[in-house]
Write an enzyme that holds these catalytic residues in place. Structure first.
Site, PDB file in Angstrom:
ATOM      1  N   LYS A  87       0.806  -1.220   0.000  1.00 13.15           N
ATOM      2  CA  LYS A  87       0.000   0.000   0.000  1.00 13.15           C
ATOM      3  C   LYS A  87       0.846   1.280   0.000  1.00 13.15           C
ATOM      4  O   LYS A  87       0.503   2.255  -0.672  1.00 13.15           O
ATOM      5  CB  LYS A  87      -0.963   0.005   1.192  1.00 13.15           C
ATOM      6  CG  LYS A  87      -2.066  -1.047   1.106  1.00 13.15           C
ATOM      7  CD  LYS A  87      -3.020  -0.904   2.281  1.00 13.15           C
ATOM      8  CE  LYS A  87      -4.156  -1.907   2.209  1.00 13.15           C
ATOM      9  NZ  LYS A  87      -5.136  -1.688   3.304  1.00 13.15           N
ATOM     10  N   ASP A 134     -10.045   2.967   2.798  1.00 14.08           N
ATOM     11  CA  ASP A 134     -10.174   2.320   4.101  1.00 14.08           C
ATOM     12  C   ASP A 134     -10.954   3.191   5.089  1.00 14.08           C
ATOM     13  O   ASP A 134     -11.810   2.685   5.823  1.00 14.08           O
ATOM     14  CB  ASP A 134      -8.800   1.988   4.672  1.00 14.08           C
ATOM     15  CG  ASP A 134      -8.161   0.779   4.001  1.00 14.08           C
ATOM     16  OD1 ASP A 134      -8.907  -0.073   3.491  1.00 14.08           O
ATOM     17  OD2 ASP A 134      -6.923   0.693   3.980  1.00 14.08           O
TER      18      ASP A 134
END
Length: 280
Positions: free
Chosen positions: A68, A105
């Site tokens: 990420k 997220d």
């Protein structure tokens, strides 16, 4: 040659990912001619793979561990959430070939929290976040964007919490791990972002009884679905929010971006993913 859009999840390892089940369900449910697959890519190959995503036949991808942060460094453009969180989990290629990155997220966590415990927004002026990793960064960003004025942050390694608090500003206050229980009486929202309580990990030692009677307890762990923290919260009559909803909701923006339909998170989708978790 098929022109149907294809997307994937990129990780190392990636076999554990539930993303193909989620997106595969939506593709079938909405009758979309498209595909979603897994790509196991080692860290040393990841930047090159992501930079040539369209050459691999993909219109976009989800990015999971450990890639990420590298994804943020690789994309041509990143959204404000990705820059604030320091990581990208969703990418797409535009008509000019530009590689865009987003972090969904925080969106996934906040959307699930609103769906499962809408009362949390009513006067919840103090929250506590456990942990100081990547997930904690996302939750802090989401809570700050939602207007929570005071967030207590605690972590077993206090230096990591201190660094995170500096990154997110004055609304985040660090509490030493050993003092967390004594600070709970002011917290009407408790969020666990650590791996404590996850299957195979040590339990989370926290005094749920110290929370206010109307507190909401969220755990981003979803294996097991009912963590000891959530079981203790529900035994007290508190609202518990499990981690699976965050996983499902964070997938929505990417699917819409790649396949042109904004999908819904439904009980049927949840049941499907729960079945994959139970199957191991």
């Amino acid at each position: 040659m098929s022109t149907a859009p294809r997307a994937c999840v990129i990780g190392w390892p990636v076999e554990h990912s539930r993303s193909p089940a989620i997106h595969g369900y939506w593709l079938a449910h909405y009758g979309i001619d498209g595909a979603y697959t897994k790509e196991a890519v080692p860290p040393e190959n990841f930047p090159a793979f992501l930079s040539t995503l369209s050459e691999h036949g993909y219109v976009g991808a989800n990015v999971t561990l450990p890639h990420k942060e590298a994804a943020l460094r690789t994309v041509d453009d990143a959204d404000p959430a990705a820059r604030a969180i320091g990581a990208v989990n969703t990418v797409w290629v535009d008509e000019r070939g530009m590689l865009h990155g987003a972090n969904t997220d925080a969106y996934g966590f906040m959307t699930n929290l609103d769906a499962c415990a809408p009362e949390w927004r009513e006067g919840y002026d103090v929250a506590m976040v456990l942990g100081a990793g990547g997930a904690a960064r996302a939750i802090l960003h989401g809570l700050i964007e939602a207007g929570v004025p005071r967030i207590l942050l605690t972590n077993r390694t206090i230096a990591k919490a201190d660094t995170l608090a500096r990154d997110f500003g004055d609304s985040v206050q660090v509490v030493p791990w050993e003092d967390k229980d004594s600070a709970l009486s002011a917290c009407r929202l408790l969020v666990n972002t650590t791996s404590l309580g996850m299957a195979g990990q040590a339990p989370l030692d926290i005094m749920v009884s110290a929370l206010p009677a109307d507190a909401v307890v969220a755990d981003i762990v979803y294996v097991p679905l009912e963590t000891p923290l959530l079981a203790a919260a529900r035994a007290r009559g508190l609202t518990g929010v499990d981690g699976l909803g965050m996983l499902l909701h964070q997938a929505v923006p990417g699917f819409e971006r790649w396949f042109g339909v904004r999908p819904e998170v439904t009980p049927d989708l949840r049941a499907l993913v729960v079945a994959t978790l139970e199957a191991g």
